[in-house]
Design a protein around this motif. Structure first.
Motif, PDB file in Angstrom:
ATOM      1  N   ASP A  13       4.277   6.156  -9.347  1.00 52.34           N
ATOM      2  CA  ASP A  13       3.156   5.628  -9.974  1.00 52.34           C
ATOM      3  C   ASP A  13       3.084   5.936 -11.197  1.00 52.34           C
ATOM      4  O   ASP A  13       2.686   7.545 -11.000  1.00 52.34           O
ATOM      5  CB  ASP A  13       1.896   5.645  -8.633  1.00 52.34           C
ATOM      6  CG  ASP A  13       2.132   4.506  -8.082  1.00 52.34           C
ATOM      7  OD1 ASP A  13       1.934   3.124  -7.946  1.00 52.34           O
ATOM      8  OD2 ASP A  13       2.642   4.955  -6.924  1.00 52.34           O
ATOM      9  N   LYS A  17       7.951   4.247 -16.300  1.00 47.78           N
ATOM     10  CA  LYS A  17       8.604   3.322 -16.508  1.00 47.78           C
ATOM     11  C   LYS A  17       8.460   1.475 -16.706  1.00 47.78           C
ATOM     12  O   LYS A  17       9.020   0.888 -17.486  1.00 47.78           O
ATOM     13  CB  LYS A  17       9.471   2.690 -15.218  1.00 47.78           C
ATOM     14  CG  LYS A  17       8.606   2.834 -13.741  1.00 47.78           C
ATOM     15  CD  LYS A  17       9.078   2.768 -12.916  1.00 47.78           C
ATOM     16  CE  LYS A  17       8.328   1.700 -11.616  1.00 47.78           C
ATOM     17  NZ  LYS A  17       7.207   1.169 -11.656  1.00 47.78           N
ATOM     18  N   ARG A  51       2.765  -9.567  -2.849  1.00 48.99           N
ATOM     19  CA  ARG A  51       2.343  -8.041  -3.908  1.00 48.99           C
ATOM     20  C   ARG A  51       0.880  -7.925  -3.773  1.00 48.99           C
ATOM     21  O   ARG A  51       0.457  -7.234  -3.507  1.00 48.99           O
ATOM     22  CB  ARG A  51       2.860  -9.598  -5.018  1.00 48.99           C
ATOM     23  CG  ARG A  51       2.421  -7.930  -5.784  1.00 48.99           C
ATOM     24  CD  ARG A  51       2.650  -7.707  -7.301  1.00 48.99           C
ATOM     25  NE  ARG A  51       2.123  -7.193  -8.494  1.00 48.99           N
ATOM     26  CZ  ARG A  51       2.497  -5.861  -8.905  1.00 48.99           C
ATOM     27  NH1 ARG A  51       3.690  -5.599  -7.958  1.00 48.99           N
ATOM     28  NH2 ARG A  51       1.396  -5.452  -9.370  1.00 48.99           N
ATOM     29  N   ARG A  96      11.540  -1.598 -10.212  1.00 51.77           N
ATOM     30  CA  ARG A  96      11.777  -0.946  -8.978  1.00 51.77           C
ATOM     31  C   ARG A  96      12.685  -1.963  -8.171  1.00 51.77           C
ATOM     32  O   ARG A  96      12.644  -3.226  -8.088  1.00 51.77           O
ATOM     33  CB  ARG A  96      10.080  -1.207  -7.907  1.00 51.77           C
ATOM     34  CG  ARG A  96       9.188   0.323  -8.823  1.00 51.77           C
ATOM     35  CD  ARG A  96       7.861   0.412  -7.819  1.00 51.77           C
ATOM     36  NE  ARG A  96       7.273   1.293  -7.826  1.00 51.77           N
ATOM     37  CZ  ARG A  96       6.814   1.672  -8.238  1.00 51.77           C
ATOM     38  NH1 ARG A  96       8.042   2.711  -7.595  1.00 51.77           N
ATOM     39  NH2 ARG A  96       5.874   3.320  -8.716  1.00 51.77           N
ATOM     40  N   THR A 101      12.121   1.954  -1.580  1.00 51.75           N
ATOM     41  CA  THR A 101      11.317   1.851  -0.188  1.00 51.75           C
ATOM     42  C   THR A 101      11.994   2.897   0.891  1.00 51.75           C
ATOM     43  O   THR A 101      10.988   3.705   1.233  1.00 51.75           O
ATOM     44  CB  THR A 101      11.948   0.796   0.090  1.00 51.75           C
ATOM     45  OG1 THR A 101      11.754  -0.635  -0.486  1.00 51.75           O
ATOM     46  CG2 THR A 101      11.874   0.220   1.903  1.00 51.75           C
ATOM     47  N   TYR A 104       9.084   5.210  -1.419  1.00 51.14           N
ATOM     48  CA  TYR A 104       7.171   5.534  -0.274  1.00 51.14           C
ATOM     49  C   TYR A 104       7.597   5.027   0.881  1.00 51.14           C
ATOM     50  O   TYR A 104       6.916   6.047   1.600  1.00 51.14           O
ATOM     51  CB  TYR A 104       6.952   4.115  -0.975  1.00 51.14           C
ATOM     52  CG  TYR A 104       6.368   4.306  -2.302  1.00 51.14           C
ATOM     53  CD1 TYR A 104       7.937   4.340  -3.620  1.00 51.14           C
ATOM     54  CD2 TYR A 104       5.465   4.273  -3.478  1.00 51.14           C
ATOM     55  CE1 TYR A 104       7.260   4.358  -5.228  1.00 51.14           C
ATOM     56  CE2 TYR A 104       5.176   4.708  -3.997  1.00 51.14           C
ATOM     57  CZ  TYR A 104       5.984   4.763  -5.288  1.00 51.14           C
ATOM     58  OH  TYR A 104       5.323   4.822  -6.849  1.00 51.14           O
ATOM     59  N   GLN A 105       8.100   4.064   1.020  1.00 51.69           N
ATOM     60  CA  GLN A 105       7.593   4.796   2.859  1.00 51.69           C
ATOM     61  C   GLN A 105       8.163   5.239   3.846  1.00 51.69           C
ATOM     62  O   GLN A 105       8.375   5.480   4.826  1.00 51.69           O
ATOM     63  CB  GLN A 105       8.442   2.772   3.283  1.00 51.69           C
ATOM     64  CG  GLN A 105       7.527   1.879   2.940  1.00 51.69           C
ATOM     65  CD  GLN A 105       7.092   1.481   1.515  1.00 51.69           C
ATOM     66  OE1 GLN A 105       8.326   1.149   0.595  1.00 51.69           O
ATOM     67  NE2 GLN A 105       5.967   1.300   1.188  1.00 51.69           N
TER      68      GLN A 105
HETATM   69  P1  TYD Z   1       3.210  -1.590  -9.499  1.00 52.79           P
HETATM   70  O1  TYD Z   1       1.590  -2.088  -9.530  1.00 52.79           O
HETATM   71  O2  TYD Z   1       4.044  -3.070  -9.058  1.00 52.79           O
HETATM   72  O3  TYD Z   1       3.767  -0.474  -9.428  1.00 52.79           O
HETATM   73  P2  TYD Z   1       4.714   0.143 -10.939  1.00 52.79           P
HETATM   74  O4  TYD Z   1       3.879  -0.069 -11.986  1.00 52.79           O
HETATM   75  O5  TYD Z   1       3.796   1.576 -11.008  1.00 52.79           O
HETATM   76  O6  TYD Z   1       5.154  -0.019 -10.225  1.00 52.79           O
HETATM   77  O7  TYD Z   1       2.820  -1.571  -7.582  1.00 52.79           O
HETATM   78  C1  TYD Z   1       3.609  -1.610  -7.078  1.00 52.79           C
HETATM   79  C2  TYD Z   1       3.782  -0.502  -5.452  1.00 52.79           C
HETATM   80  O8  TYD Z   1       4.453  -0.880  -4.645  1.00 52.79           O
HETATM   81  C3  TYD Z   1       3.616   0.973  -5.780  1.00 52.79           C
HETATM   82  O9  TYD Z   1       2.982   1.906  -5.862  1.00 52.79           O
HETATM   83  C4  TYD Z   1       5.343   1.294  -5.616  1.00 52.79           C
HETATM   84  C5  TYD Z   1       5.029   0.658  -4.146  1.00 52.79           C
HETATM   85  N1  TYD Z   1       6.625  -0.130  -3.990  1.00 52.79           N
HETATM   86  C6  TYD Z   1       6.824   0.628  -2.663  1.00 52.79           C
HETATM   87  O10 TYD Z   1       5.814   0.998  -1.636  1.00 52.79           O
HETATM   88  N2  TYD Z   1       7.748   0.126  -1.393  1.00 52.79           N
HETATM   89  C7  TYD Z   1       8.755  -0.522  -2.134  1.00 52.79           C
HETATM   90  O11 TYD Z   1       9.800  -1.159  -1.577  1.00 52.79           O
HETATM   91  C8  TYD Z   1       8.073  -1.235  -3.627  1.00 52.79           C
HETATM   92  C9  TYD Z   1       9.480  -2.587  -4.089  1.00 52.79           C
HETATM   93  C10 TYD Z   1       7.457  -0.688  -4.342  1.00 52.79           C
END
Ligand code: TYD
Length: 209
Positions: A13, A17, A51, A96, A101, A104-105
């Motif tokens: 974050d 990007k 979302r 993304r 995944t 983050y996860q």
């Molecule tokens: P978003 O507001 O789209 O953030 P950004 O502009 O940084 O892409 O929020 C998506 C959030 O979800 C971001 O914190 C990353 C997280 N995320 C995951 O944890 N796992 C995933 O598989 C995806 C696709 C996103």
């Protein structure tokens, strides 16, 4: 049969990007390419509902529930939008995808990385990107960019950010052919120059144009 191109944009974050996705879309369209811009989570109607839960739900969300929600969104996204668009010859720019995944996860929440890779593969049915751009940003600059208004994921703190960033760097080490890193601490214009260069090389190589 595959005709278009599939490019994903990754980074912690605050990496900036999304700004680059929008700039490159305009740039490619001006050159005459047909471009589809999309993002995860939440590109299609069903995905938008997922979302909303992922980013705004105020109750307690288990790590496993979070993981399946991201994967469910991805499965729908690939089947209904990404794969058909590539088959129609579009250049798909996706903000993304699977690497989020894992970063983050997997690295961030300390989930089982091999299991996540396996589940990712079920969700995407082997639709791997032609190119993944990784926007690498220091935790400090990222926090400054995010500011005070944070969503549920962004509220996970600086330690979480560091784990996510390290996760991305591990992915880069394992797949240097697919993943290319861009220093996102630089100015928007410099980052855009780097983005254009790498995408230009891919288009040259794959589309010969
Ligand atoms: P978003 O507001 O789209 O953030 P950004 O502009 O940084 O892409 O929020 C998506 C959030 O979800 C971001 O914190 C990353 C997280 N995320 C995951 O944890 N796992 C995933 O598989 C995806 C696709 C996103």
């Amino acid at each position: 049969m595959k005709k278009g191109l599939f490019i994903t944009f990754e980074g912690a974050d605050g990496s900036g990007k999304t700004t680059q996705v929008n700039k490159i879309k305009t740039y490619l369209e001006e050159k005459g390419y047909s471009v589809v811009v999309t993002r995860e989570p939440g590109s299609l109607e069903l995905g938008k509902r997922i979302r909303d839960i992922l980013l705004n739900y105020e109750g307690d969300v288990s790590d496993k529930c979070e993981m399946f929600l991201f994967l469910a969104d991805r499965a729908q996204h690939v089947d209904k939008l990404i794969r058909p668009s590539i088959e129609n010859g579009k250049i798909v720019l996706c903000d993304r995808y699977t690497d989020s995944t894992i970063a983050y996860q997997g690295y961030g929440r300390e989930g089982d990385i091999d299991l996540l890779k396996h589940l990712n593969n079920i969700a995407i049915d082997s639709l791997t990107p032609d190119l993944t751009l990784l926007y690498d940003v220091s935790a400090q600059i990222a926090q400054e960019r995010i500011g005070a208004e944070k969503d549920r994921m962004e509220s996970s703190g600086i330690e979480f950010h560091k784990k996510v960033r390290n996760g991305y760097l591990e992915l880069l080490k394992n797949e240097p052919e697919r993943i290319k890193m861009i220093d996102a601490n630089n100015s928007i214009e410099k980052v855009f120059e780097d983005t254009k260069k790498i995408i230009g090389e891919l288009i040259q190589e794959k589309l010969g144009a």
